[in-house]
Motif scaffolding. Sequence first.
Motif, PDB file in Angstrom:
ATOM      1  N   ASP A  60       0.810  -1.220   0.000  1.00 18.74           N
ATOM      2  CA  ASP A  60       0.000   0.000   0.000  1.00 18.74           C
ATOM      3  C   ASP A  60       0.847   1.275   0.000  1.00 18.74           C
ATOM      4  OD1 ASP A  60       0.940  -0.708   2.518  1.00 18.74           O
ATOM      5  OD2 ASP A  60      -0.569   0.544   3.492  1.00 18.74           O
ATOM      6  N   ASP A  61       0.256   2.354  -0.511  1.00 19.15           N
ATOM      7  CA  ASP A  61       0.832   3.697  -0.483  1.00 19.15           C
ATOM      8  C   ASP A  61       2.248   3.760  -1.047  1.00 19.15           C
ATOM      9  OD1 ASP A  61      -1.457   4.682   0.656  1.00 19.15           O
ATOM     10  OD2 ASP A  61      -0.723   4.418   2.713  1.00 19.15           O
ATOM     11  N   GLY A  62       2.526   2.966  -2.062  1.00 19.29           N
ATOM     12  CA  GLY A  62       3.822   3.044  -2.716  1.00 19.29           C
ATOM     13  C   GLY A  62       4.956   2.389  -1.962  1.00 19.29           C
ATOM     14  N   ASN A  63       4.647   1.674  -0.874  1.00 24.31           N
ATOM     15  CA  ASN A  63       5.701   0.977  -0.124  1.00 24.31           C
ATOM     16  C   ASN A  63       6.036  -0.353  -0.793  1.00 24.31           C
ATOM     17  OD1 ASN A  63       5.927   2.951   1.850  1.00 24.31           O
ATOM     18  ND2 ASN A  63       4.145   2.125   2.942  1.00 24.31           N
ATOM     19  N   THR A  64       7.268  -0.793  -0.577  1.00 21.78           N
ATOM     20  CA  THR A  64       7.748  -2.028  -1.201  1.00 21.78           C
ATOM     21  C   THR A  64       8.251  -2.988  -0.129  1.00 21.78           C
ATOM     22  OG1 THR A  64       8.365  -0.929  -3.248  1.00 21.78           O
ATOM     23  CG2 THR A  64       9.494  -2.978  -2.759  1.00 21.78           C
ATOM     24  N   MET A  65       7.925  -4.248  -0.345  1.00 20.82           N
ATOM     25  CA  MET A  65       8.396  -5.289   0.565  1.00 20.82           C
ATOM     26  C   MET A  65       9.432  -6.147  -0.180  1.00 20.82           C
ATOM     27  SD  MET A  65       8.169  -6.528   3.587  1.00 20.82           S
ATOM     28  CE  MET A  65       6.652  -5.776   4.185  1.00 20.82           C
ATOM     29  N   VAL A  66      10.588  -6.373   0.471  1.00 19.17           N
ATOM     30  CA  VAL A  66      11.620  -7.226  -0.116  1.00 19.17           C
ATOM     31  C   VAL A  66      11.339  -8.668   0.289  1.00 19.17           C
ATOM     32  CG1 VAL A  66      14.073  -7.732  -0.241  1.00 19.17           C
ATOM     33  CG2 VAL A  66      13.299  -5.364   0.019  1.00 19.17           C
ATOM     34  N   GLU A  67      11.189  -9.537  -0.724  1.00 18.73           N
ATOM     35  CA  GLU A  67      10.911 -10.948  -0.428  1.00 18.73           C
ATOM     36  C   GLU A  67      11.976 -11.807  -1.099  1.00 18.73           C
ATOM     37  OE1 GLU A  67       7.003 -11.671  -1.857  1.00 18.73           O
ATOM     38  OE2 GLU A  67       6.019 -10.575  -0.224  1.00 18.73           O
ATOM     39  N   GLU A  68      12.676 -12.611  -0.315  1.00 21.17           N
ATOM     40  CA  GLU A  68      13.666 -13.505  -0.899  1.00 21.17           C
ATOM     41  C   GLU A  68      12.973 -14.766  -1.414  1.00 21.17           C
ATOM     42  OE1 GLU A  68      16.942 -14.522   1.605  1.00 21.17           O
ATOM     43  OE2 GLU A  68      17.823 -15.906   0.125  1.00 21.17           O
ATOM     44  N   LYS A  69      13.370 -15.201  -2.623  1.00 22.55           N
ATOM     45  CA  LYS A  69      12.793 -16.407  -3.217  1.00 22.55           C
ATOM     46  C   LYS A  69      13.898 -17.414  -3.509  1.00 22.55           C
ATOM     47  CE  LYS A  69       8.656 -14.478  -3.674  1.00 22.55           C
ATOM     48  NZ  LYS A  69       7.454 -14.946  -2.952  1.00 22.55           N
ATOM     49  N   ASP A  70      13.558 -18.661  -3.403  1.00 18.36           N
ATOM     50  CA  ASP A  70      14.497 -19.718  -3.799  1.00 18.36           C
ATOM     51  C   ASP A  70      14.681 -19.655  -5.315  1.00 18.36           C
ATOM     52  OD1 ASP A  70      15.551 -22.232  -4.673  1.00 18.36           O
ATOM     53  OD2 ASP A  70      15.118 -23.017  -2.665  1.00 18.36           O
ATOM     54  N   ILE A  71      15.927 -19.685  -5.752  1.00 17.03           N
ATOM     55  CA  ILE A  71      16.155 -19.539  -7.202  1.00 17.03           C
ATOM     56  C   ILE A  71      15.550 -20.696  -7.995  1.00 17.03           C
ATOM     57  CG2 ILE A  71      18.255 -18.172  -6.873  1.00 17.03           C
ATOM     58  CD1 ILE A  71      19.866 -20.656  -7.548  1.00 17.03           C
ATOM     59  N   ASN A  72      15.250 -21.807  -7.325  1.00 14.11           N
ATOM     60  CA  ASN A  72      14.641 -22.941  -8.036  1.00 14.11           C
ATOM     61  C   ASN A  72      13.139 -22.757  -8.233  1.00 14.11           C
ATOM     62  OD1 ASN A  72      17.044 -24.590  -8.222  1.00 14.11           O
ATOM     63  ND2 ASN A  72      16.880 -24.782  -5.981  1.00 14.11           N
ATOM     64  N   THR A  73      12.593 -21.753  -7.564  1.00  9.13           N
ATOM     65  CA  THR A  73      11.132 -21.577  -7.652  1.00  9.13           C
ATOM     66  C   THR A  73      10.735 -20.273  -8.346  1.00  9.13           C
ATOM     67  OG1 THR A  73      11.001 -20.453  -5.510  1.00  9.13           O
ATOM     68  CG2 THR A  73      10.860 -22.859  -5.490  1.00  9.13           C
ATOM     69  N   VAL A  74      11.732 -19.518  -8.808  1.00  4.74           N
ATOM     70  CA  VAL A  74      11.410 -18.186  -9.349  1.00  4.74           C
ATOM     71  C   VAL A  74      10.748 -18.259 -10.728  1.00  4.74           C
ATOM     72  CG1 VAL A  74      13.266 -17.090  -8.084  1.00  4.74           C
ATOM     73  CG2 VAL A  74      13.678 -17.914 -10.400  1.00  4.74           C
ATOM     74  N   TYR A  75      10.791 -19.417 -11.359  1.00  4.92           N
ATOM     75  CA  TYR A  75      10.222 -19.500 -12.714  1.00  4.92           C
ATOM     76  C   TYR A  75       8.717 -19.205 -12.720  1.00  4.92           C
ATOM     77  CZ  TYR A  75      14.700 -21.574 -13.781  1.00  4.92           C
ATOM     78  OH  TYR A  75      16.050 -21.773 -13.924  1.00  4.92           O
ATOM     79  N   ALA A  76       8.116 -19.432 -11.564  1.00  4.99           N
ATOM     80  CA  ALA A  76       6.680 -19.152 -11.481  1.00  4.99           C
ATOM     81  C   ALA A  76       6.409 -17.649 -11.502  1.00  4.99           C
ATOM     82  CB  ALA A  76       6.113 -19.759 -10.185  1.00  4.99           C
ATOM     83  N   ILE A  77       7.395 -16.888 -11.067  1.00  7.93           N
ATOM     84  CA  ILE A  77       7.249 -15.423 -11.074  1.00  7.93           C
ATOM     85  C   ILE A  77       7.605 -14.843 -12.427  1.00  7.93           C
ATOM     86  CG2 ILE A  77       8.092 -13.278 -10.038  1.00  7.93           C
ATOM     87  CD1 ILE A  77       8.721 -14.869  -7.522  1.00  7.93           C
ATOM     88  N   LEU A  78       8.639 -15.417 -13.027  1.00  5.27           N
ATOM     89  CA  LEU A  78       9.164 -14.855 -14.278  1.00  5.27           C
ATOM     90  C   LEU A  78       8.267 -15.193 -15.456  1.00  5.27           C
ATOM     91  CD1 LEU A  78      12.925 -15.811 -13.771  1.00  5.27           C
ATOM     92  CD2 LEU A  78      11.784 -13.656 -13.198  1.00  5.27           C
ATOM     93  N   ARG A  79       8.418 -14.402 -16.496  1.00  2.00           N
ATOM     94  CA  ARG A  79       7.688 -14.657 -17.725  1.00  2.00           C
ATOM     95  C   ARG A  79       8.664 -15.170 -18.774  1.00  2.00           C
ATOM     96  NH1 ARG A  79       4.386  -9.155 -18.619  1.00  2.00           N
ATOM     97  NH2 ARG A  79       3.171 -10.429 -20.053  1.00  2.00           N
ATOM     98  N   SER A  80       8.120 -15.744 -19.816  1.00  4.43           N
ATOM     99  CA  SER A  80       8.985 -16.222 -20.893  1.00  4.43           C
ATOM    100  C   SER A  80       8.901 -15.245 -22.062  1.00  4.43           C
ATOM    101  CB  SER A  80       8.559 -17.625 -21.355  1.00  4.43           C
ATOM    102  OG  SER A  80       7.306 -17.546 -21.999  1.00  4.43           O
ATOM    103  N   GLU A  81       9.829 -15.404 -22.987  1.00  5.09           N
ATOM    104  CA  GLU A  81       9.861 -14.522 -24.145  1.00  5.09           C
ATOM    105  C   GLU A  81       8.557 -14.598 -24.929  1.00  5.09           C
ATOM    106  OE1 GLU A  81      13.094 -15.365 -26.695  1.00  5.09           O
ATOM    107  OE2 GLU A  81      12.741 -13.652 -27.999  1.00  5.09           O
ATOM    108  N   GLU A  82       7.968 -15.809 -24.974  1.00 11.13           N
ATOM    109  CA  GLU A  82       6.738 -16.000 -25.738  1.00 11.13           C
ATOM    110  C   GLU A  82       5.572 -15.190 -25.158  1.00 11.13           C
ATOM    111  OE1 GLU A  82       8.711 -18.429 -24.664  1.00 11.13           O
ATOM    112  OE2 GLU A  82       9.627 -18.852 -26.613  1.00 11.13           O
ATOM    113  N   ASP A  83       5.649 -14.901 -23.859  1.00 11.78           N
ATOM    114  CA  ASP A  83       4.566 -14.142 -23.235  1.00 11.78           C
ATOM    115  C   ASP A  83       4.442 -12.735 -23.799  1.00 11.78           C
ATOM    116  OD1 ASP A  83       3.985 -16.271 -21.604  1.00 11.78           O
ATOM    117  OD2 ASP A  83       5.298 -15.592 -19.983  1.00 11.78           O
ATOM    118  N   TYR A  84       5.518 -12.242 -24.444  1.00 11.71           N
ATOM    119  CA  TYR A  84       5.499 -10.883 -24.966  1.00 11.71           C
ATOM    120  C   TYR A  84       5.089 -10.830 -26.436  1.00 11.71           C
ATOM    121  CZ  TYR A  84       8.042  -9.990 -20.678  1.00 11.71           C
ATOM    122  OH  TYR A  84       8.397  -9.905 -19.361  1.00 11.71           O
ATOM    123  N   LEU A  85       4.888 -12.027 -27.035  1.00  7.27           N
ATOM    124  CA  LEU A  85       4.546 -12.064 -28.457  1.00  7.27           C
ATOM    125  C   LEU A  85       3.058 -11.856 -28.651  1.00  7.27           C
ATOM    126  CD1 LEU A  85       6.809 -15.067 -29.551  1.00  7.27           C
ATOM    127  CD2 LEU A  85       7.281 -12.625 -29.748  1.00  7.27           C
TER     128      LEU A  85
END
Length: 680
Positions: free
Chosen positions: A655-680
Amino acid sequence: MILQKMTLENFRQFYGKQELEFIPSGEPKRNVTVVFGENGRGKTGLFRAIVFCLYGERRLSQDGDVPDKELQLVNMSAIRANPGKPVEASVELVFNHKGEIYNLRRAIMGMSEGSNVIEEVTDIRLRITGVDGNTRVIDPKDINDVIDRVLDRRVKEYFLFDGEKIERLTRAGVEQRREVGRGIRNLLNIDALESAIRAVRRVVKLLEDDLAKSASSEQLYQLVQRLRENEEAQGELEKKLEQLGEERRKALKEIEITDKRLEEFKEIRHLLEKRKAYEQQLQILEQQASEAMRSMRNMVCKGAALIIAPTVTNVFEYIERQKRKGDIPSEIRRDLIQRILDEHRCICGNEICEGTDAHKNILEWYDRTSDVDVQDAALNLWRYLGEICHHYSDDEDLIQKRIIEHSNLIQEMDNIRHELNRLSSEIGGSERQDATELDAHRSYLQASVTKIEATIQNSETQLKQLESEHERLLALLKEAKLKANRNDELSRRSLLARETLDALNTVHLEFTREIKDVIGESATKIFNELLDDEGRMNLRTIIVNDDYSLEVLDRWGRPFLANISAGQRQIMSIAFIAALAMAASRNNWIEIPLFMDTPFGRLSYEHRKNLIKMLPALSSQWIMLATDTEFRRQEAQLLKATGNWGKFFFLRGVDDGNTMVEEKDINTVYAILRSEEDYL
């Protein structure tokens, strides 16, 4: 220097206490950290936090002319939660340098006062734990010096940098050369040498002024005066170039701001551009129509003559018919007929009596003939009218052509005006009018930049001419001093001071040239590793020119910077910065963390792949700030394959422009990331 951990408390967007641990415990080789978040989530805030903690500075190079009051560091939510009370914001860094652990904390206090927030740095602490395990607390007044010995603040921008700096380094211009030059000079730490040069230059000036006042030689006096005038002119030009560079920087910054505002009107941008093209076309047609009208005005006199053209033609044709009939000129001259009538005898010898038919015929014949002058006049008139009739034809064709041309131009202009009215109606509205004014403002700024660059180019040419003349005057002055009085004390001191200055300048020149060559060679090597196959076919060498401009040569050794792509420019800048960092580390790898904000902006997938493969092995630590368009599943797979990827932090907006830093396991970040095809 290895950054281990950063703790933020109420700093910028980061409300409360939040931590980022950059290197996994016990795994120093996993030296790559990715901080992932959308624009506005605080990536640059992390960058600013490191600069603030290390050096106490709140501004970044990208801030430009943004007022200090807009660079608030204390989190606004924390201030609102404590009305009327001061709130402390702090950044704490833990880093390893040459085996010692540094714990640095810097705090700033903020409090609202009306609609403003007042901020003041309140606390700075540094503890260093040595390799023997003992910890010492550094006196606050010594902390800046200690930090500068770890990472000199003058070179910080080459290890903590953003995408804007990457792009800016390869722009042609005074600002770019000044930035590269400043980076190299700071890297070499040659301030003392440059201070000595300035001091000796002042001594030279004093001695030569005294020498000129006391000199018996007029030539010596004149040479000193000309040298002074030359140096003053050079100084004025250098100031002018610096001022022009600043004006250019501000204009480019204003263009950038204007472009961002115009983005808000991008749905009508194409209409504005279309309207601008029509307006330019209309302006050209108006000029052409004006020219056609002017041409027609010049033909008015000739056109007026066309009014009598039918009469002239009739007269010409009448004389022409008379000629064909033999009446003009007549077959027999009038004076011969007169003589026949007077002598009453034909030319055949027969008598002709009055009243006879023959006599009557001769009288009629006489009446049909004219005198010689009349016939000559008729013939001259026939010839003259013949020429006029010919010109009438040419003039009529030309006037007709001009009328048609002008008519077509008017018709075309009417069509464009109609189209302009339609576009203006489609653009319409006050907000859209704002876009129009912004667009006009941008055109004005761009024209200003073009004018400034032309002035800069002209001033640089003048400066080179003055420098060349300066060298010539110095040689003449040296010769004149020796000639004037070889044993004079003042002359000898002046000569010695001038030779000292020349020697210092030579050392400075050779030193900087040598390091420029070293950086150029190193940058070339990195550049070739980062390029894709197509780039390697055409591009060969990066050089740092004597004027500190960057250049890239093609495989034939020709300058090619103007022709390379935006992605290749970015690769070139990264290669140059990495080369600077390696030179500063005095080693074949970069000992200081590279903290890159949006490094992939214009890079192709091949370039990204090469950068991800090379940089972790080249540097002690790489902290990358990226958006979803820069760091996708493809880049994550490449980075993971290097075995250097240790940490991933996700910046989540709350809220109100605040940001929360969240650490993620690098093995699970694919769920957050998008692929190149998503931009087509």
